[in-house]
Scaffold this active site. Structure first.
Site, PDB file in Angstrom:
ATOM      1  N   ASP A 153       0.498  -1.393   0.015  1.00 30.53           N
ATOM      2  CA  ASP A 153      -0.180   0.026  -0.035  1.00 30.53           C
ATOM      3  C   ASP A 153       1.103   1.173   0.107  1.00 30.53           C
ATOM      4  OD1 ASP A 153      -1.738  -1.316  -0.323  1.00 30.53           O
ATOM      5  OD2 ASP A 153      -2.656  -0.996   2.203  1.00 30.53           O
ATOM      6  N   ASP A 210     -13.874  -6.521  -5.251  1.00 31.88           N
ATOM      7  CA  ASP A 210     -14.069  -7.284  -3.522  1.00 31.88           C
ATOM      8  C   ASP A 210     -15.650  -7.583  -3.688  1.00 31.88           C
ATOM      9  OD1 ASP A 210     -11.865  -5.698  -2.861  1.00 31.88           O
ATOM     10  OD2 ASP A 210     -12.280  -3.959  -2.891  1.00 31.88           O
TER      11      ASP A 210
END
Lengths: 252, 214
Positions: free
Chosen positions: A11, A130
């Protein structure tokens, strides 16, 4: 024979790797380039950089990071997060990323997948999904905005639609398993994998090296993505690969 | 000096960065006059065969590449760039290639003879098997894994042209070459140390001046 891929995910916010990186032996645990090289040395097959910058400046910085990573890394890498237009794709791909990952923007406007695939080829376009199990639906429902907003899409129909539009790969994250460290969602991975003709990267839930064997052998995933398990050194890419070899899984 | 042919198809950035890491001098251009002055050519490529051939034809690069091949100076095609070296492709109908190497490019069928499905594109790391380990391109290279991304595969090539292959239901020609005209189906610039050694060897070939086709 094609090998199963191990994909660490980083990230990145405003040009720095954030969230739980514990590397005492690195000069600077927040430097994406240094971390990328570290994972490359360990035998990572591919890397994913998820840009979680909220500002325009942060996104611009990401392009510089991509350029620098492309200059040092001799393995493929994908950039996701905040890619909303063909222009955004051009920016990161021209900076040297091999693939872009589309998530919320692709749900909002599915044609974006086609535009990207027509311009750069399907091999550049990863669609990130997702998914969370929905009792009422009797299947997994798709969420956007980092899992905050529910959509009307059911996972198999969306995966098929994404591939029809030109997705070259599916990055499939189980919201039920994500962060739980109890293993990948085998049922979800198996279901999506059986429905599409492109490679599926399983994501969410890796807690130990055995989990990787399960997702490759049982769920037939093509690749497996993990973040914290590698960042916190609970295991390493090298250790996972040694274990997979013992289990008869073909790895590089 | 290596010339990277910039015809608007492909990830030129990673190829050029790989050459920089190997400290090989290069120029990236579509200018034929400039390319003529180089000692070796890299023809990269990602995308569709017909679009690529159309662009090469329109830019006058097809004739130039033929002259180059005849000159004996080294030429290395990468991925689509390798496929373009062959006679023809069935991607979106029939398209003639550069015809510098014998063979044709066909789509992966997507299922085995037993009807079992396999994934297309052939995407990821696959192991090389060397057929001509003595070839200059493969010298001191580990017979290891390299990174592929492609949906089309070269078939009916002459045995003699095959330097290395990988197995993916069908045999995938991975490294091909005939005299000074060579190609890799995988991306050496994305194939870690194995790919980098192949590019380094190409750099050496360029320095040595290649081999005449006559």
């Amino acid at each position: 024979m094609l090998t199963k891929r191990i994909v660490p995910c980083l990230d990145v916010k405003d040009g720095r790797v954030v969230k739980g990186i514990q590397f005492v032996d690195l000069k600077d645990a927040g430097d994406p380039v240094e971390l990328a090289a570290f994972y490359d040395e360990q035998g990572a097959d591919e890397l994913v950089f998820l840009d979680i910058s909220a500002s325009h400046e942060g996104r611009e910085t990401m392009v510089e990071v991509v350029e620098e990573v492309a200059g040092t890394l001799a393995i493929p890498f994908t950039v996701g997060g905040g890619i909303n237009s063909l222009e955004d794709m051009k920016r990161v791909l021209r900076a040297g990323a091999d693939k872009v990952s589309l998530n919320t923007a692709a749900i909002k406007r599915p044609e974006l997948i086609k535009e990207g695939a027509d311009f750069f080829g399907s091999q550049c376009i990863v669609v990130a999904i997702d998914a969370k199990y929905d009792e009422e639906l009797g299947s997994w429902r798709i969420y956007t905005h980092g899992g905050r907003e529910a959509t009307d899409w059911e996972v198999i129909s969306w995966a098929k639609e994404a591939v029809r539009l030109g997705a070259g790969e599916i990055l499939l994250t189980s919201m039920d398993q994500d962060g739980a460290k109890t293993g990948f969602d085998l049922a979800l991975t198996k279901a999506v994998n059986a429905a599409v003709t492109v490679p599926v990267i399983a994501s969410g839930g890796a807690g130990k090296k055995e989990d990787f064997a399960d997702v490759f052998v049982d769920a037939k995933a093509d690749a497996a993505l993990a973040a914290s398990i590698f960042h916190y050194k609970e295991t390493s890419v090298a250790e996972v690969k040694t274990y997979l070899k013992e289990k008869g899984v073909t790895v590089r | 000096m290596i010339g990277i042919v910039d015809y608007g198809m492909g990830n030129l950035h990673s190829v050029s960065k790989a050459l920089e890491r190997l400290e090989l001098e290069y120029i990236l251009t579509d200018d034929i006059e400039q390319l003529k002055k180089t000692d070796g050519l890299l023809l990269p490529g990602v995308g569709a065969f017909p679009d690529a051939m159309k662009t090469l034809n329109e830019m006058g690069l097809t004739d130039f590449l033929h002259e180059w091949a005849d000159s004996g100076k080294p030429l290395l095609g990468i991925c689509l760039g390798m496929q373009l070296l062959f006679d023809e492709s069935d991607e979106h109908g029939q398209t003639e290639g550069l015809k510098l190497l014998p063979g044709r490019v066909e789509r992966f069928v997507g299922h085995t003879a037993n009807g079992e499905m396999y994934k297309v594109p052939h995407m990821g790391w696959n192991k090389l098997t060397f057929h001509k380990p003595e070839h200059k391109l493969l010298q001191d290279v580990e017979e290891g894994h390299v990174y592929f991304v492609h949906s089309y595969v070269v078939k009916h090539q002459e045995e003699d042209v095959l330097l290395a292959s990988s197995e993916y239901d069908v045999t995938v020609p991975a490294v091909v070459g005939q005299k000074n005209v060579m190609g890799t189906q995988f991306h050496p610039e994305k194939s870690s140390h194995v790919g980098m050694s192949i590019l380094r060897n190409f750099g050496e070939l360029v320095t040595q001046g290649g081999e005449s086709r006559e």
